[in-house]
Scaffold this motif. Structure first.
Motif, PDB file in Angstrom:
ATOM      1  N   PRO A 166      69.873 -97.362 -41.031  1.00  0.00           N
ATOM      2  CA  PRO A 166      70.774 -98.436 -40.567  1.00  0.00           C
ATOM      3  C   PRO A 166      70.050 -99.323 -39.556  1.00  0.00           C
ATOM      4  O   PRO A 166      69.218 -98.838 -38.780  1.00  0.00           O
ATOM      5  N   LYS A 167      70.353-100.590 -39.566  1.00  0.00           N
ATOM      6  CA  LYS A 167      69.698-101.495 -38.618  1.00  0.00           C
ATOM      7  C   LYS A 167      70.127-101.147 -37.193  1.00  0.00           C
ATOM      8  O   LYS A 167      71.261-100.732 -36.951  1.00  0.00           O
ATOM      9  N   PRO A 168      69.208-101.307 -36.226  1.00  0.00           N
ATOM     10  CA  PRO A 168      69.560-101.002 -34.833  1.00  0.00           C
ATOM     11  C   PRO A 168      70.783-101.802 -34.382  1.00  0.00           C
ATOM     12  O   PRO A 168      70.913-102.993 -34.691  1.00  0.00           O
ATOM     13  N   SER A 169      71.651-101.114 -33.660  1.00  0.00           N
ATOM     14  CA  SER A 169      72.866-101.762 -33.141  1.00  0.00           C
ATOM     15  C   SER A 169      73.386-100.954 -31.962  1.00  0.00           C
ATOM     16  O   SER A 169      72.913 -99.835 -31.698  1.00  0.00           O
ATOM     17  N   VAL A 170      74.362-101.518 -31.278  1.00  0.00           N
ATOM     18  CA  VAL A 170      74.983-100.807 -30.162  1.00  0.00           C
ATOM     19  C   VAL A 170      75.639 -99.528 -30.667  1.00  0.00           C
ATOM     20  O   VAL A 170      75.630 -98.483 -30.004  1.00  0.00           O
ATOM     21  N   ALA A 171      76.187 -99.589 -31.897  1.00  0.00           N
ATOM     22  CA  ALA A 171      76.897 -98.442 -32.460  1.00  0.00           C
ATOM     23  C   ALA A 171      75.989 -97.227 -32.639  1.00  0.00           C
ATOM     24  O   ALA A 171      76.461 -96.090 -32.532  1.00  0.00           O
ATOM     25  N   ASN A 172      74.706 -97.436 -32.907  1.00  0.00           N
ATOM     26  CA  ASN A 172      73.831 -96.272 -33.060  1.00  0.00           C
ATOM     27  C   ASN A 172      72.869 -96.099 -31.888  1.00  0.00           C
ATOM     28  O   ASN A 172      71.761 -95.585 -32.034  1.00  0.00           O
ATOM     29  N   GLY A 173      73.331 -96.521 -30.701  1.00  0.00           N
ATOM     30  CA  GLY A 173      72.654 -96.154 -29.466  1.00  0.00           C
ATOM     31  C   GLY A 173      71.639 -97.136 -28.907  1.00  0.00           C
ATOM     32  O   GLY A 173      71.009 -96.861 -27.886  1.00  0.00           O
ATOM     33  N   LYS A 187      66.134 -98.077 -27.310  1.00  0.00           N
ATOM     34  CA  LYS A 187      67.032 -96.979 -26.933  1.00  0.00           C
ATOM     35  C   LYS A 187      66.211 -95.818 -26.422  1.00  0.00           C
ATOM     36  O   LYS A 187      65.014 -95.686 -26.715  1.00  0.00           O
ATOM     37  N   GLU A 188      66.858 -94.957 -25.659  1.00  0.00           N
ATOM     38  CA  GLU A 188      66.269 -93.706 -25.198  1.00  0.00           C
ATOM     39  C   GLU A 188      67.107 -92.566 -25.748  1.00  0.00           C
ATOM     40  O   GLU A 188      68.323 -92.644 -25.800  1.00  0.00           O
ATOM     41  N   LYS A 189      66.445 -91.506 -26.183  1.00  0.00           N
ATOM     42  CA  LYS A 189      67.185 -90.336 -26.650  1.00  0.00           C
ATOM     43  C   LYS A 189      66.437 -89.085 -26.225  1.00  0.00           C
ATOM     44  O   LYS A 189      65.208 -89.073 -26.111  1.00  0.00           O
ATOM     45  N   THR A 196      62.945 -84.075 -22.214  1.00  0.00           N
ATOM     46  CA  THR A 196      62.057 -85.230 -22.380  1.00  0.00           C
ATOM     47  C   THR A 196      62.750 -86.308 -23.213  1.00  0.00           C
ATOM     48  O   THR A 196      63.401 -86.023 -24.214  1.00  0.00           O
ATOM     49  N   LYS A 197      62.603 -87.543 -22.800  1.00  0.00           N
ATOM     50  CA  LYS A 197      63.219 -88.653 -23.509  1.00  0.00           C
ATOM     51  C   LYS A 197      62.206 -89.327 -24.426  1.00  0.00           C
ATOM     52  O   LYS A 197      61.020 -89.415 -24.101  1.00  0.00           O
ATOM     53  N   ARG A 198      62.705 -89.791 -25.551  1.00  0.00           N
ATOM     54  CA  ARG A 198      61.885 -90.593 -26.463  1.00  0.00           C
ATOM     55  C   ARG A 198      62.363 -92.035 -26.390  1.00  0.00           C
ATOM     56  O   ARG A 198      63.557 -92.312 -26.511  1.00  0.00           O
ATOM     57  N   ILE A 199      61.432 -92.927 -26.192  1.00  0.00           N
ATOM     58  CA  ILE A 199      61.755 -94.355 -26.097  1.00  0.00           C
ATOM     59  C   ILE A 199      61.427 -95.002 -27.434  1.00  0.00           C
ATOM     60  O   ILE A 199      60.331 -94.821 -27.974  1.00  0.00           O
ATOM     61  N   VAL A 200      62.388 -95.737 -27.990  1.00  0.00           N
ATOM     62  CA  VAL A 200      62.220 -96.374 -29.296  1.00  0.00           C
ATOM     63  C   VAL A 200      62.478 -97.869 -29.152  1.00  0.00           C
ATOM     64  O   VAL A 200      63.519 -98.289 -28.638  1.00  0.00           O
ATOM     65  N   LEU A 201      61.533 -98.674 -29.603  1.00  0.00           N
ATOM     66  CA  LEU A 201      61.661-100.128 -29.603  1.00  0.00           C
ATOM     67  C   LEU A 201      61.616-100.616 -31.047  1.00  0.00           C
ATOM     68  O   LEU A 201      60.754-100.198 -31.829  1.00  0.00           O
ATOM     69  N   GLN A 203      61.047-103.922 -33.248  1.00  0.00           N
ATOM     70  CA  GLN A 203      60.511-105.273 -33.074  1.00  0.00           C
ATOM     71  C   GLN A 203      59.832-105.730 -34.366  1.00  0.00           C
ATOM     72  O   GLN A 203      58.983-105.006 -34.918  1.00  0.00           O
ATOM     73  N   ASN A 204      60.213-106.891 -34.841  1.00  0.00           N
ATOM     74  CA  ASN A 204      59.603-107.495 -36.037  1.00  0.00           C
ATOM     75  C   ASN A 204      59.604-106.563 -37.249  1.00  0.00           C
ATOM     76  O   ASN A 204      58.638-106.486 -38.007  1.00  0.00           O
ATOM     77  N   GLY A 205      60.692-105.826 -37.427  1.00  0.00           N
ATOM     78  CA  GLY A 205      60.828-104.965 -38.601  1.00  0.00           C
ATOM     79  C   GLY A 205      60.140-103.623 -38.494  1.00  0.00           C
ATOM     80  O   GLY A 205      60.181-102.833 -39.441  1.00  0.00           O
ATOM     81  N   LEU A 206      59.505-103.339 -37.353  1.00  0.00           N
ATOM     82  CA  LEU A 206      58.830-102.054 -37.156  1.00  0.00           C
ATOM     83  C   LEU A 206      59.420-101.329 -35.950  1.00  0.00           C
ATOM     84  O   LEU A 206      59.873-101.955 -34.987  1.00  0.00           O
ATOM     85  N   TYR A 207      59.396-100.002 -36.034  1.00  0.00           N
ATOM     86  CA  TYR A 207      59.794 -99.179 -34.895  1.00  0.00           C
ATOM     87  C   TYR A 207      58.543 -98.742 -34.144  1.00  0.00           C
ATOM     88  O   TYR A 207      57.529 -98.376 -34.746  1.00  0.00           O
ATOM     89  N   TYR A 208      58.638 -98.763 -32.813  1.00  0.00           N
ATOM     90  CA  TYR A 208      57.580 -98.255 -31.946  1.00  0.00           C
ATOM     91  C   TYR A 208      58.224 -97.227 -31.028  1.00  0.00           C
ATOM     92  O   TYR A 208      59.260 -97.500 -30.412  1.00  0.00           O
ATOM     93  N   SER A 209      57.627 -96.056 -30.920  1.00  0.00           N
ATOM     94  CA  SER A 209      58.220 -95.054 -30.043  1.00  0.00           C
ATOM     95  C   SER A 209      57.140 -94.223 -29.377  1.00  0.00           C
ATOM     96  O   SER A 209      55.987 -94.166 -29.821  1.00  0.00           O
ATOM     97  N   ALA A 210      57.534 -93.580 -28.292  1.00  0.00           N
ATOM     98  CA  ALA A 210      56.648 -92.687 -27.550  1.00  0.00           C
ATOM     99  C   ALA A 210      57.518 -91.742 -26.736  1.00  0.00           C
ATOM    100  O   ALA A 210      58.670 -92.055 -26.421  1.00  0.00           O
ATOM    101  N   ASP A 211      56.976 -90.574 -26.427  1.00  0.00           N
ATOM    102  CA  ASP A 211      57.700 -89.606 -25.626  1.00  0.00           C
ATOM    103  C   ASP A 211      57.339 -89.801 -24.159  1.00  0.00           C
ATOM    104  O   ASP A 211      56.166 -89.818 -23.791  1.00  0.00           O
ATOM    105  N   ALA A 212      58.377 -89.970 -23.341  1.00  0.00           N
ATOM    106  CA  ALA A 212      58.181 -90.345 -21.938  1.00  0.00           C
ATOM    107  C   ALA A 212      57.825 -89.142 -21.081  1.00  0.00           C
ATOM    108  O   ALA A 212      58.661 -88.605 -20.357  1.00  0.00           O
TER     109      ALA A 212
END
Length: 389
Positions: A166-173, A187-189, A196-201, A203-212
């Protein structure tokens, strides 16, 4: 014969135009000078017989011709070496075709944090859905990971496409954030069983994430914006996973040999792998072992029996030793394992064989301890399927 030194000099001047090192030219000039000075010297009345002078002249000409030939050979060798060096220098560096697997060209950090270095690049491709055993939808996750290590810890960045999510939205965090004047989703989860939190961005049709682990959200956002250098080297690890029989058949490089489903059983799992670069410690974490294989599980819930079919590219030496049995025209091996020694913890029986025409090793494992007759019946169905295919 006083014109002989002039001819020698002419040889030198011609050779001097060739591409030879300066030290060779200097040695050649000294040789010509010494020959001219020693053999002819200053002009004076000769007291030597004419025959001796002719012999000197003839020897000098032969020497000059030999030197000229030597210089010619050297120049050809040097030109050949130069051409080879230029060919190597002009040859473009080898690159890896990431786009054919991922659908995008991955990037790495332009500015690596102090003390860190890039130590591992991996590709993970998943096609299909685990719960859909046969007709898996065309769902896929395409993931590139870059691991940076240091004495104080590791950072792993994930860059991936998930076209069926599903496309990113407020409904899915997610919530919107402005990055370089443009609105993106972030979002952070919490990771499972971890603080540990995972940060997900997104942008331009791609997801970028890393564990904080060691950095703040602001720092990670800066890292994400710094992922601008195209990564073209061959990855350290490639793992492709295929769920569902149809997707397995379309992606594995060998014909999947499937028997008719045994009476009373149903297929409960079907997965295929193509993996390279997986370590033993990663296998313990659930990574598939190196190689190309298919695993299909059949369960009879009423009698609590299971059959696991494995097929993989291998060799005759991959077949475990055991009692020899005939499966059609192929000689196989039958093995019984005591309770506790099998992957499922119960006693088991196994039938395995190698097909030299397809280079595929097939193994059937029955739990708990299926009879040889039952396994042979399933095996003959596989051989028949291969003969049809």
């Amino acid at each position: 014969m006083r014109d002989v030194p002039k001819k020698v000099q002419q040889f030198y001047e011609y050779a001097n135009q060739l591409e030879v090192p300066q030290d060779v030219k200097e040695k050649l000039q000294r040789h010509v000078d010494s020959l001219t000075e020693n053999k002819f010297g200053p002009e004076k009345k000769s007291v030597q017989p004419r025959r001796r002078r002719r012999r000197y002249a003839r020897g000098l000409l032969v020497g000059a011709v030999a030197v000229f030939a030597f210089v010619g050979v050297v120049s050809v060798i040097l030109r050949s070496d130069n051409e080879k060096q230029n060919t190597v220098a002009n040859k473009p560096p080898q690159t890896y075709d990431y786009k054919s697997l991922l659908g995008f060209n991955p990037t790495v950090l332009a500015h690596v944090p102090s003390g860190y270095k890039l130590t591992k690049a991996s590709i993970f491709v998943t096609k299909g859905v685990e719960k859909d055993i046969v007709h898996s939808p065309n769902e896929q996750n395409l993931d590139f990971t870059a691991r940076y290590t240091s004495n104080s810890g590791n950072i792993t960045f994930y860059e991936y496409k998930a076209p069926n999510w599903p496309k990113p939205s407020v409904a899915n965090g997610y919530h919107k954030i402005t990055v370089n004047g443009k609105q993106d989703w972030i979002k952070e989860k919490n990771l499972i069983n971890s603080t540990t939190k995972r940060i997900v961005l997104f942008q331009n049709g791609l997801y970028y994430s890393a564990d904080a682990f060691n950095f703040t959200q602001k720092q990670y956002l800066q890292f994400f914006q710094d992922l601008t250098v195209p990564y073209k080297k061959k990855p350290n690890q490639v793992v492709q996973r295929f769920w569902g029989i149809n997707i397995i058949k379309n992606n594995l490089p060998f014909h999947a040999q499937l028997p008719p489903v045994p009476k009373g059983y149903k297929v409960t799992q079907a997965v295929g792998y193509i993996s390279k670069g997986v370590t033993k410690s990663e296998e313990k974490l659930g990574y598939p072992p190196d190689g190309t294989r298919m695993i299909v599980r059949y369960d009879d819930s009423r009698q609590h029996r299971s059959v696991i079919l494995s097929e993989y590219l291998g060799s005759k030496s991959s077949v475990p030793s055991g009692k020899k049995v005939k499966i059609g025209s192929i000689t196989g091996s039958y093995v019984k394992a005591p309770s506790g020694s099998s992957a499922m913890g119960s006693s088991s029986s196994a039938l395995a064989w190698y097909n030299s025409s397809t280079r595929v090793v097939t193994a059937l494992e029955g739990y708990p301890d299926l009879s040889k007759r039952t396994l042979l019946k399933i095996a003959n169905g596989i051989i028949a399927d291969h003969t049809k295919g």
